[in-house]
Structure formats: structure tokens, C-alpha cells
Design a protein around this motif. Structure first.
Motif: not given
Ligand SMILES: Cc1cc2nc3c(=O)[nH]c(=O)nc-3n(C[C@H](O)[C@H](O)[C@H](O)COP(=O)(O)OP(=O)(O)OC[C@H]3O[C@@H](n4cnc5c(N)ncnc54)[C@H](O)[C@@H]3O)c2cc1C
Ligand SMILES: Cc1cc2nc3c(=O)[nH]c(=O)nc-3n(C[C@H](O)[C@H](O)[C@H](O)COP(=O)(O)OP(=O)(O)OC[C@H]3O[C@@H](n4cnc5c(N)ncnc54)[C@H](O)[C@@H]3O)c2cc1C
Ligand SMILES: Cc1cc2nc3c(=O)[nH]c(=O)nc-3n(C[C@H](O)[C@H](O)[C@H](O)COP(=O)(O)OP(=O)(O)OC[C@H]3O[C@@H](n4cnc5c(N)ncnc54)[C@H](O)[C@@H]3O)c2cc1C
Ligand SMILES: Cc1cc2nc3c(=O)[nH]c(=O)nc-3n(C[C@H](O)[C@H](O)[C@H](O)COP(=O)(O)OP(=O)(O)OC[C@H]3O[C@@H](n4cnc5c(N)ncnc54)[C@H](O)[C@@H]3O)c2cc1C
Lengths: 369, 369, 369, 369
Positions: B43, B328-333, B48-49, B174, B34-35
Motif C-alpha cells: 500500500t 494487483f495494480r488496483n488495490g487503492i482503487l 494512488g491512481m 499471524v 499486521d506483521s
Molecule cells: C509500484 C506500485 C504502484 C501501484 N499503483 C497503484 C495505483 O496507482 N492504483 C491502485 O489502485 N493500485 C496501485 N497499486 C496496487 C496496490 O498498491 C495494491 O493492490 C494494494 O496496496 C494491495 O493492498 P493490500 O492491503 O492487499 O496489501 P498490502 O498493502 O501489502 O497489505 C497486506 C498487509 O498484510 C500484512 N501481512 C502479511 N502477512 C501477514 C501475516 N501472516 N500476519 C499479519 N499480517 C500479515 C502485511 O504486513 C501487509 O501490511 C500499485 C502497486 C505498486 C507496487
């Protein structure tokens, strides 16, 4: 009996710290007591405008007092920097009191009558401040009403006082003052202290002392909620002011936006309703502010008296007790003059009679602001 | 060549951490890069719904996938607590989707057709939730759509993966993936790593990899701004939802209020305009919220794809590269189901064909949300 | 006269909040007054260990009281979650009291004599806790001494009390209690309140009331400085304890390290000397802790009495005044039992005579800890 | 193709911001790209000493360069205040390099040979700095090595550049630079940008560009951990320095204590082991510091090159690419001179040949520090 001092100041906000500073400089043995951290209460919440001209409806007494205090700041800036290393962040620019229509322009008439104030029309203003709302027709410009960083002033006073020998007792709540021969015993959570004179500078929390000491005076809190943002890209050289809302450009790259007026609310935390109100007002003055990033938010309690003037003077029946509290929305502005006045009281030097009368504890003439 | 792993996951958000967890559990030698800090990006911004029912317009594919993931959470809660000591804060109560008029009620019709959803009228709701606005006529109640603390889940997955032998490289950006014989070389700021398979789970920042690896896929950020307040005195047992705004009662005594939808804004900080908008919407659902005290505010970037569905699957021309991004808006789910699906891909187990097709990288059927 | 209540509690820390909870549940009209934010003082600084066994040198009185309180927590956890939605974070695991040499092992002898405590040797312990120092020879294991999140418990009590009808006045410092016919007038910064009974639960700040009410009792602050770190990668299932220093694994992925013992220091902020000391002690127990990342640091004041036991009982000469203060390093542990005991006093129910005697205000038998 | 600029700067730390400032002032169309917030990385972690004299072992080249940069700061202070309203907090006082014994005194010999440095013995020093350790025998006093607030300088440069027309793209990570005719395409997460020249000022993160652009140069992170405390009561007018540890008295009433040297650690968070080490070293210089209250703690990554000198110059084979990175522990000091030098390169003005040679990208003479 733990310790003995000539003078005790109860409260280490900007008022108590200013008093300690001016007295310690005269080699008076003095101690400051604060319930918590120095400058941690109302003082740390203030915007720091030295807005003397806001009090120009009282050209006889209050305005000259405010101006005197404002002028002290230029010497003070140097003094504190040399003595303590602390920079009080006095920032030039002054205030624009905005008018959005003719009525508002007319309301600014008396202010603009002063030699230190100048009416500027919209076009002229927008040459330097292009980010200001297109809807203004002009503004009263007050160059002298610059601003400082309140906590820095207060910490500067406090450290300066210590350099001159004052003692500062943080986290030492005083809960009782008892007469003891010709002096007093302060009862504090950290023990008892014997002193010759007591100065109460406890801001909005001074009521318990008024009461214990048999006085009817009351201070009412008027809560103010603020937030700050990162000023990105745009230029803003002057403080903007309109309908109790202001935007102050700090010299660290942030803008301070304030402040609500919530009477009788003792909570020192902002509500989201208050924050919402401030954002919406700020946008009318500086439309682009809505796109700026939040830096922080906070709240503080202005100490309001029945007539909007501070209580500065002796207990009517007891020369060993003095008060300096109730500076409402002007405590930063008035701190130097208040500190000097209290010094002169304690050292029995002459004090301008008009001010003595205007701020004395047992004044009666209600002149509500 | 510094180190060797079978599988590398680029990204330690909830998606990357879930994948690492399910693979490490199967004794695969795996490393997460992770960066910055684990779970420090999108995240950590989520409410967190586990809102599976929000996707009930696609009862064939996406909804069952979402429900499967939602159901995994009950086992997961126990598993992670035992293994890592971390409590993911799964909080019952479910969601009320509010209707303020007949039109809105009708819009909720299809949702209420599901056996797991129930229409409740205003009077009934206000028996338990007396603080809700008087203006609602009722709500669709979804008991199963409970919520968790996203950072806790993600940290739980990550620590769990480590307990099972995974390596976690924080602060290791990376910047390139290079083919090297049958494997790959990851170029990172902290040196090079040789691996057999690479999984890209970099959330909204996955675009650079799509491009480097010759793919047209794009992820667009949709910024969401939030704040939280101290729920004082009133009771709120359910999440409230109306017009993209929600109020989630956390089990620590705060309410989370979210979230704006700002497309194509990459800034991870909230603007005060966004905050203002959220406060005003929240007040329509829960009028007393305006008087509550601010706890904090923040923003995050939802990773949006062209059709609102995540990319989960193999690089169309290279079996050594997999993607799991764009939730998108469902990554936690969706994290548990995504982690399980990726595990099955890597271990060459069977995966439901419908899901493979729906989420594959080179799908073409645009079905915009 | 602003408001009337049957009972007023001065102090909204865990003790005052527990009392309010148990009385409000019995439908008593009750109000809590706190100078600042609920649970913002000593309570928010505690580690939250329910360390009943640390008091096993007094098997007759104090230990059973502590155990009773500890046992209440299992019911409480459910009760508060259902009523308020707040999770008090009761985390299993228990405590290891480490021995680094034979002398220390022997000192743990009496403790290990209890049926609820078990001696475990180094090799056995390191099977589950491989990160513990190689230098230990073993530890006394106390499974029942689990921990909770103090602020969550206190907020839970407070919100629970409100659900049952209690009023909570934050930012309302009480500065005087005056007899008024058969009741009392509380003088607060926010006005006066008339009540039938007053309970003083002001922690280390109770001294002013002892004095105002003519009592000699004194509470001395013993400042404790703490920090927390992110537990990365390693596993730690149990609290570690050695020479006044402990490491508590919270269920959010952090470790709490505490705490210094600085007598008579009223400052609620940690010094860097104190922090240094804690880090160095923690490293002797868990060597890898030195490489972990700081999460935060803080300090709080333990309210210590002359004999290390709390004051719980009636004013010796005034049945309308009760005290519950001085819980020293055990206030979290003892909150439920204290709340129940105060409820029984107020409702004139029977209270175990041994406890009445042990904790009464005017006890004389000094048994210093 | 989204936008076109003449020059792109990758990195908005103090180095990139200085370059943008000096070029924008010359009316060059320029844009700065930063992965996150302007000045949010190494720059925000620096103490801000303008320690030119620490480089006096190289009187021919590096020292004059450093001095030139140091001198630029006095004009800069005024310029930025007027243009942007930002105060860079240039604070007089200078540095005391302490000697605790004769060996250390002798090591300071060459330094004291400079006309701008003066040996002062313990007694003399303690007249103004009474809080310094009794164990010192004296110190080399360097009046000119004053300090600034790094973030303020960097924000000042950045806002100043914007006033002169520069564009600043925050949260816009650049992941690739591609040759395109006579110019370049920058690939960023927010789209593509076409530019004529590219300047890489990405601090410790510049390695990926060296590599992509076919260069062997490498920058190694040397992590530095710091903390700050509230300077209560005591006076400290000068920076103290001994064995890589320093105490810098900021003009806001805090002392900055730094900094560890942890090679090859990419984590931007302090460990408690690092913090412990700094506290213990600081106490040897200023014993009373142990009793001061923690204000905050942080860490940053110094960008170290093979010979301790920055890379400032053209890509050896491509005149469209320039580098300004690797300023190690002197980036604050060297920012103005670096910005000016880059301006002169871009505008094809004359640059001192000695500096061109010393800092060029493909230099070979290893002279490790
Ligand atoms: C305000 C808000 C409310 C939300 N509410 C909900 C909800 O209630 N329920 C739900 O299910 N979802 C919700 N979501 C959506 C959810 O947060 C995301 O879909 C989910 O967190 C995506 O997870 P991820 O691991 O893909 O991304 P991230 O958490 O962004 O993780 C990606 C990681 O990759 C790392 N990275 C990026 N590029 C590189 C690289 N080149 N080298 C190494 N590391 C790298 C980053 O540092 C980061 O830590 C919400 C989002 C927001 C913004
Ligand atoms: C939002 C806001 C904006 C403002 N903006 C401006 C402005 O731009 N310009 C301006 O001039 N003014 C401004 N003010 C007003 C100004 O802040 C106050 O007038 C000033 O700070 C009052 O200072 P003080 O020392 O009296 O009070 P405080 O700063 O509150 O200090 C009183 C101290 O007394 C201590 N104390 C209380 N009771 C006891 C006790 N029993 N024992 C020991 N210690 C005790 C407290 O802990 C506290 O530290 C503003 C105020 C607010 C709230
Ligand atoms: C570092 C540390 C670690 C600890 N660890 C543990 C542990 O692991 N387990 C354990 O059982 N205990 C522990 N303790 C002890 C425990 O924290 C205390 O015993 C307990 O919090 C005391 O609670 P309280 O409600 O009496 O005091 P507080 O929490 O201090 O509450 C008193 C309240 O009274 C209010 N107040 C004071 N004066 C007035 C007034 N005049 N008017 C109105 N309000 C007033 C204050 O604002 C405050 O909120 C620890 C303590 C410390 C400092
Ligand atoms: C503890 C400590 C104390 C120090 N004290 C001093 C001191 O007293 N005096 C002194 O002169 N120096 C000091 N230094 C050194 C000084 O801080 C550095 O030399 C200087 O900050 C380097 O500035 P920079 O602009 O090169 O790097 P940075 O401030 O790190 O800026 C680089 C920027 O590039 C951005 N970036 C990176 N990659 C990309 C990309 N691909 N696309 C877009 N943007 C990107 C980053 O986000 C970052 O903002 C200290 C350093 C430390 C750590």
C-alpha cells in the motif's frame, strides 16, 4: 569583540580541517568557522579515492605532491585513530583503469610506464574479479591508489584539532574580512572575531573572498552526481575506472558509483538524468550492478580552477591572508599535503619552491586539464 | 486465551483497513493484525491512481465494480477528514493516456468510445500542459481517474476503524489459524486470539493461508519500482500514462514516476536497473523531467492472481473464513468497494451476484490480463 | 552582466516566496535568490500555526495585521491549489490554550475577553478530547487559529510566482549588493545580476545585509527544537498549547511537538537535551504521547528582532532597498500580509500608516515581548 | 520442488549468518532464508558490545563460552576483511562499569575479582575521560569487552558464506517445515525447498517453529530503544555503563546510547517515552551529552528465554532439526561460538559437554537472570 585567535580558517571541509589539525598540533591558537556542519559539503560527497596516479601527466610537480599526500595517509590513519577514536576506513585494493579496446590500452601506455603501475590482461584480472565485464581487454592496475571515507577523514582532522586545542564554530557563516591594524576582524553571523591571520578554505564558495580581497581568481563548480548500492553476493576487491565513471567498493558492503561532470551547476542535489547516466556507465564495467539495490544518492560540487591545480599560498599583497581552495577532484587525496604546506607557511618553515610556484595565487601559466 | 473478537482481519494494508473500517462502523467487534506497521507494505508503494478506466475491457463486471469504488472516494474523503483529521489527498486532474503515433491512437479507440473519455489532440493538450513531449499526437483524457495518497487513505481507514472501536495489533504476525469449535484460534507471535470469523487480507503474502486452509489459489508478486522528483518550475496538472509508465503530480510539489513490472521478485527494494528504466521512459513523456531533482525511490509488490481479478469471498468449504486479496495494480482503487462487499458478506446482506461470481475464490474461468 | 530583473528578492523562505508571488502576479519582472533549496531553512521547521490571537496584547496594530494575514489564507488555499496543484494543508480545529490552575486561568482572562475566544472548562473539553490530561481545569479555545503546512505554503508561493513569470535561483548565495547608477548589482556565487530594486528577506541571516547597507538593525536567532510522532489510535482534533510547548495534529496522522527557545544558538540541529525537554512537556498535556512512536525530529532558527516585530519597509536612506525579515515565531502567519505590504510598497500603492510605522526599519520605540 | 540444499538456515541475522559462514567454509551446501533483508532485524539494533564479563556470575559454563566467542573476534576481523572486504569495526577501549556510591562499588566487587578486570577510582579515570560525571567514585574497567558494528559483522558473515558457496534468499519468509522422508520441505513465499537438515535461527520470531515442531519452548521479546548523537569536541575512549544504560563510542564519531528493557512489546519502533528515559540516564554518566546533536534513533527486540541462556542444540526427538535462538542481550558477543558449535553439531564433531547441556532445547533447570 567576541574572541581572539591567532589563526582563523574559513571552511571546515577536509581542507580546512586538515589545516586546523596540523596547526593545532603545533600549539597554534586556531579556530575553524563553517557556515554549516563540519564536512557537510563537497567533502561529504567525494568517493575518497587517493588517485595520485591520475595526475601522472605532470611528473615534475603535481604528481610528487600528490604522492607525498597519499603516503601521509598511512601515518595519519594510526594517528587519528589513537587521538580521536575515528577510523578513516583506509581500504586496500587499488584501482583498475579498464581498457575495452586497443586504443584505450594505448592511452594507458604512459601510465603503465610507471613502476607503480602494472598492465594486467583480461584473463588475469578475471581470476580475482569474475564479475567484471567480459568486454574488457585488460586494465592498468595501480595498487597504491587506495581509498578512504572522506567524511571520516575530515571529522577525524576536526576532532583531532579540537583535542589539540582548536575551536570549531559550526553554523557560523563568515561574510566579511576586514583589515584591523596588523590583524583582521572576521564578521560572522554569530558576531565578530579578531585574528592575526586568515586562511580561506571555503572550497567552491571561496569566490566571494577572492573578490572582497581584490583578486581575480575564480573557482567554478563542477557538479558530480553519485549513488551507492548494496553489493550482494558478488566479490569486488578493486576500484573500477573507465571514462570518468568509477565503482568504489566500500568496506561496509556498499559500492559507490560516480560521478557526472556538470560544469557551472551550483545545485547540490542530483537530477534523475545524472543518475540515469551513471547507472548506464556502471553497467558497462560491472554488468551485474543493474540488479543491485539502491542504498542512496547524492551530489557535490568540485571546486575547479582555471588550470585544475589548487590555489595554495599567500595573498599576493597581504601576508596575513592565505588561501587553500580549488582542489577540484583531488581534495581528499591532497588534504594532508595541503595541511602540511599551510602549516609550514604559517610557521615560516621552508616549503618546496616548486610547489610554492605551482600553486601560488597569482600564477599565470594556464595549463588546462 | 488472550482476547476475543467477533472478526479478525489478517493484514493492515489498504484492503484490511478498509474492511475493518466498514465493519467497525456497523459496530462489529473487530481486530486487525499486521506483521509490521499499518500500511507499511504494498500500500505504501502505490501511486494512488483511481484508474477505473484501465479496466474498461470488462464493461460487464469489473469496470462497474471499479467505478463504484472510485465514486465512493468522494464521500470517503469527507468522512475520514471529519472522523480522523486525516486528509486523503484526493487530487483532481485525471489521466492523459498518451499516443505517440497512429497505431497507439487506434489502440485507445475503445477507451475513447466511453462517454467519460475524450480524445484530445496534441495542440489542445499542449495549451495547458506545455511541458509534455512534442512527439505525442494526442491523448485519451479521463477526467474521473484522479489520484489519492495511498498511505493516507489506509491510515485514515485504520484510525477511523479505531474511532469506531476496532483494535489494531501492529507487529503481530499471524502464523496459524486453527479451527476451534464454531470459531477459530489465531496463533500470533504475541499470543493466541479467539475469533468467530477470519478475513485474510494479507496481500501478496496470503499464499501461506491459502495453503494452510487447503486451497490451491496462488498470488504471484509483480514488483514495481518507483521514484519521485521535485517538480521545479514547470506546471503539470494531469497524470501522464504511456506503456506501463506514469507520472503522477502529487499535491505536495513532487512527481511520482512508476513503475516496473518484475514478476516473481519478492524483494521490496528497487534495483538500479529498474530505476534507470523508469527514468528513461519518463523522459519520453516529459523531457524536462531528466533535469529534476530526486526526492526518493522505493519498490512494492503487486499481488497478482491468475486472471488479474482479486479474490473476494468465502472459503468454498468454510463460512467462517473469508478472503480479500490479490488486488494487483488496483488495490487503492478497489479498497472502498472491497470493504463494503466484505461488510455485506459478514453481515449477510445482499451482494451483487455478478461480483460474487467474478471474485469468488474457487472460480475457474481463466481470463488472463 | 548575466541577467536583468526589475526586482530581486534575497531569500526563498516563506517571506521571500510570498513577496515574489504577490509581485509576479502584478506582472513585475522578479527573481528570487536562495543560498540553498527554496523553503529549506526556518520555514521548513515551523509548526504552521496561524496563531494570530497570541498577539492580542497589541490590539491596535499587530493583532489586526496578524488577523488580516490569517484571513488571507482562505483565499490563498484555493488560489494556490488551482494555480500550482499544491495543497497547503489548512487544517481546522484551532487551538486550546490550557490552564492547569486558577492562576493560569486568570492569565488567559484578557484573551478570553475577545469575541473570537471562548473559555471552556475541563469537562466540556474532554467530551471531544478525551486524551487530554486530567489535570487541566479548562482552556481558552481559539477556533480561528488553525494551522497549515509551512513548506507547502512556501513551495506553493514559489511555484505560483514561477507560473506568473518569476525566476527562482536556488543554490545562489548573494554575498554583496552594490549600488550601480539608479540600480544595483547583486554579487552571487553564480555571477552578477543587475536589478532596479532589492528586497532582503533572508530571515535570521539578514544581518550581513543590514551591516553592509550601513544599518544597526540586528536579528538574533532563537532556536526551536521539535519532534513528530505517529498519533496511534487516539483522537486529537485541536492544537494544545501550554507554556511555550504545543502539540499540533497534522492531517497526515502525525503530531508535531514543539518547541524549545534557545537564544543565540545558530545551530540548525536539535540536541538531545532539547528533545528531552519537549517530550517531558508534551506528556503533561497529553499523557499518552509518551507511548507514541517517533516519526522525526528537527530544529530551526526563529528570526527575533529587538521588539519582537518584523522589519518590513524601505531602507531609511535608499528607496531601492527594502527589508522583510525578523518574523520571529509568526512568519507563517504573517507571510500573506507581508507579501501584500511589500507589493504595495513596490507598486507605490497605499499602505496602512499604522503598519508602516510599526514595522519600519528605523523605529526606535522598544517594546520588548 | 525448486531447489535442494543439505542444510537450510531460517533467519539471516547475526546468528544465522554466523552458522552459514562456518558451515559453508566446510563446503557444506547451505542456504539462508530471511523474511526480509539480511541483518535487518534485532541484529541491526544492537550496540555491539562484546560484554563477556557481564556474564561472570556463571564462571563455570556461560562465561567461558562467552569468552571463547569474544576471542574468536580477533581472527574473524582479519578473515572477513580479506574474504569480503568488510571491516567489522572492532574498536578497542573496553567498558567502564560506573559506581556512583559505595553500595554500587561493592556490587562490582565480584567482577573486580577477575584478573581481567580492574577497579579504577574517579581521579584516575578522569585523567583520560574528563567528560565523565563528577559524581562517580570509580569504575570497574574491563579492557577486553570491546565493541564491533553488528550489521557489519552480520553482513561480513553473510557475504563470506556466499564466497564459500552458500545461497542467501532474502525476502523469503519460511512459513512451514514439513517432514519428507529422511529430509524436509521448507514452505516459503517463494516456493518450496528440499533439505536434509534445518537450523532455526529466527531470533525472537522462532516461536512459531517451536510450536509447529511440537516444543514448549518460548522466546519473549524485550524491546530496547536507542539513539545516537554526534560526539562533538569531547573525547570518549571507553564505553560507559550504569544501570542498564550505556554509551558506546563508535569509530565514526557518534555515540550510541541505549537501551530500554520493555518486556513483551513486539513493536520495532521507539516511543518518545523510551527515548526520554535514555537521554536522562545518559546525562547522569556524561553530562555534556545533553548538548550533543541527535544523529538517529531506533529500536530492536532482544530474544529472551526463560533462563536468559540461548537455545543451541538438536530438537529432542528429531536430529534433522536444530535451533540457535534466544541470545537475548548477547547475540553479537555469542555469534562466533554459536556458529562454531552448530558447525560441530552438523559435522558430528565433538562439542564441549557442559555447553551441550547448558544450551540444549529441553533443559529444565530454571536459573532466571
Ligand atoms: C509500484 C506500485 C504502484 C501501484 N499503483 C497503484 C495505483 O496507482 N492504483 C491502485 O489502485 N493500485 C496501485 N497499486 C496496487 C496496490 O498498491 C495494491 O493492490 C494494494 O496496496 C494491495 O493492498 P493490500 O492491503 O492487499 O496489501 P498490502 O498493502 O501489502 O497489505 C497486506 C498487509 O498484510 C500484512 N501481512 C502479511 N502477512 C501477514 C501475516 N501472516 N500476519 C499479519 N499480517 C500479515 C502485511 O504486513 C501487509 O501490511 C500499485 C502497486 C505498486 C507496487
Ligand atoms: C562526486 C565527487 C567525487 C569526488 N571524489 C573524489 C575522490 O575520489 N578523491 C579526491 O581526492 N577528491 C574527490 N572529490 C573532490 C573533493 O571532494 C574536493 O576536492 C574536496 O572535498 C574539497 O574540500 P574543501 O574542504 O575544499 O571543500 P568543502 O568540503 O566544500 O568545504 C568547504 C567548507 O567551507 C564552508 N564555507 C563556505 N563558505 C563559507 C563562509 N563564507 N564562511 C564559513 N564557512 C564557509 C562550507 O560550508 C564547507 O563546509 C570528489 C568530489 C565530488 C563532488
Ligand atoms: C520550531 C519553530 C516553530 C515555528 N512555528 C511557527 C508557527 O507555528 N507559526 C508561525 O507563524 N511561525 C512559526 N515559526 C516562525 C517561522 O518559521 C518564521 O518566522 C519564518 O519561517 C521566517 O521565514 P523567512 O522566509 O523569513 O526565513 P527562512 O525560511 O529562514 O528563509 C530565509 C531564506 O533566506 C536564504 N538566505 C539567507 N541568506 C541568503 C543570502 N545571502 N543569499 C541568498 N539567500 C539567502 C536562506 O537560505 C533561507 O532559505 C516557527 C519557527 C520555528 C523555528
Ligand atoms: C537495543 C539492543 C542492544 C543490544 N546490544 C547488544 C550488545 O551490545 N551486544 C550483544 O552481544 N548483543 C546485543 N543485543 C542482542 C543482539 O542484538 C541479539 O541477541 C542478536 O541480534 C540476535 O540475533 P539473531 O540472529 O538471533 O536475531 P535477528 O537479528 O532478529 O535475526 C533473525 C532473523 O530471522 C528472520 N526470520 C524470522 N522469522 C523468519 C521466518 N519465518 N522465515 C525466514 N526468516 C525469518 C528475521 O527476518 C531476522 O532477520 C542487543 C539487542 C538490542 C535490541
Amino acid at each position: 569583540m567576541e574572541k581572539f585567535y591567532d589563526v582563523a580558517v574559513i571552511g571546515g571541509g577536509i581542507i580546512g580541517s586538515a589545516i586546523a589539525y596540523y596547526l593545532a598540533k603545533e600549539k597554534i591558537s586556531i579556530a575553524v568557522f563553517d557556515s554549516g556542519q563540519i564536512s557537510g559539503k563537497t567533502t561529504s560527497a567525494a568517493a575518497g579515492m587517493l588517485g595520485a596516479h591520475s595526475e601522472c601527466d605532470d611528473l615534475e610537480v603535481f604528481y610528487p605532491f600528490a604522492r607525498r599526500s597519499q603516503q601521509s595517509y598511512s601515518i595519519l590513519e594510526q594517528e587519528l585513530k589513537e587521538l580521536t577514536g575515528i577510523d578513516i576506513r583506509r581500504t586496500p585494493g587499488g584501482i583498475y583503469k579498464l581498457a575495452f579496446n586497443e586504443t584505450e590500452k594505448q592511452e594507458l601506455g604512459p601510465l603503465c610506464g610507471l613502476t607503480t603501475v602494472e598492465w594486467q590482461d583480461s584473463r588475469y584480472i578475471r581470476q580475482t574479479e569474475s564479475a567484471i565485464s567480459n568486454d574488457i581487454i585488460g586494465a592498468a592496475y595501480i595498487e597504491d591508489d587506495v581509498h578512504v571515507l572522506p567524511q571520516a577523514v575530515s571529522r577525524g582532522f576536526s576532532q583531532g584539532a579540537q583535542m589539540y586545542g582548536a575551536a570549531v564554530h559550526e553554523y557560523t557563516h563568515v561574510y566579511d574580512i576586514q583589515k584591523n591594524g596588523i590583524g583582521y576582524i572576521l564578521k560572522t553571523q554569530a558576531g565578530e572575531f579578531a585574528v592575526q591571520q586568515v586562511i580561506i578554505a571555503s572550497g567552491v564558495w571561496s569566490n566571494s573572498f577572492f573578490q572582497q580581497l581584490g583578486l581575480e581568481n575564480r573557482i567554478v563548480p563542477v557538479k558530480g552526481e553519485c549513488l551507492s548500492v548494496w553489493k550482494d553476493g558478488i566479490s569486488l576487491q578493486h576500484t573500477l575506472f573507465h571514462e570518468h565513471c568509477y565503482i568504489v567498493p566500500r568496506n561496509d558492503g556498499t559500492l559507490v558509483i560516480g560521478a557526472t561532470m556538470v560544469e557551472n551547476d551550483w545545485s547540490e542535489q542530483p537530477t534523475i538524468g545524472g543518475i540515469e547516466q551513471m547507472i548506464s556507465k556502471a553497467k558497462t564495467m560491472l554488468p551485474s550492478v543493474g540488479g543491485m539495490k539502491v542504498a542512496s544518492f547524492w551530489a557535490g560540487l568540485r571546486p575547479q580552477t582555471f588550470d585544475g591545480r589548487p590555489f595554495i599560498g599567500f595573498h599576493p599583497e597581504d601576508n596575513g591572508i592565505l588561501f587553500a581552495a580549488g582542489h577540484f577532484r583531488n581534495g581528499i587525496l591532497l588534504a594532508p599535503a595541503t595541511g602540511q604546506m599551510m602549516r609550514d607557511f604559517v610557521l615560516q618553515r621552508e616549503v618546496d619552491e616548486k610547489w610554492v610556484e605551482a600553486f601560488k595565487i597569482d600564477r599565470k601559466n594556464y595549463c588546462l586539464v
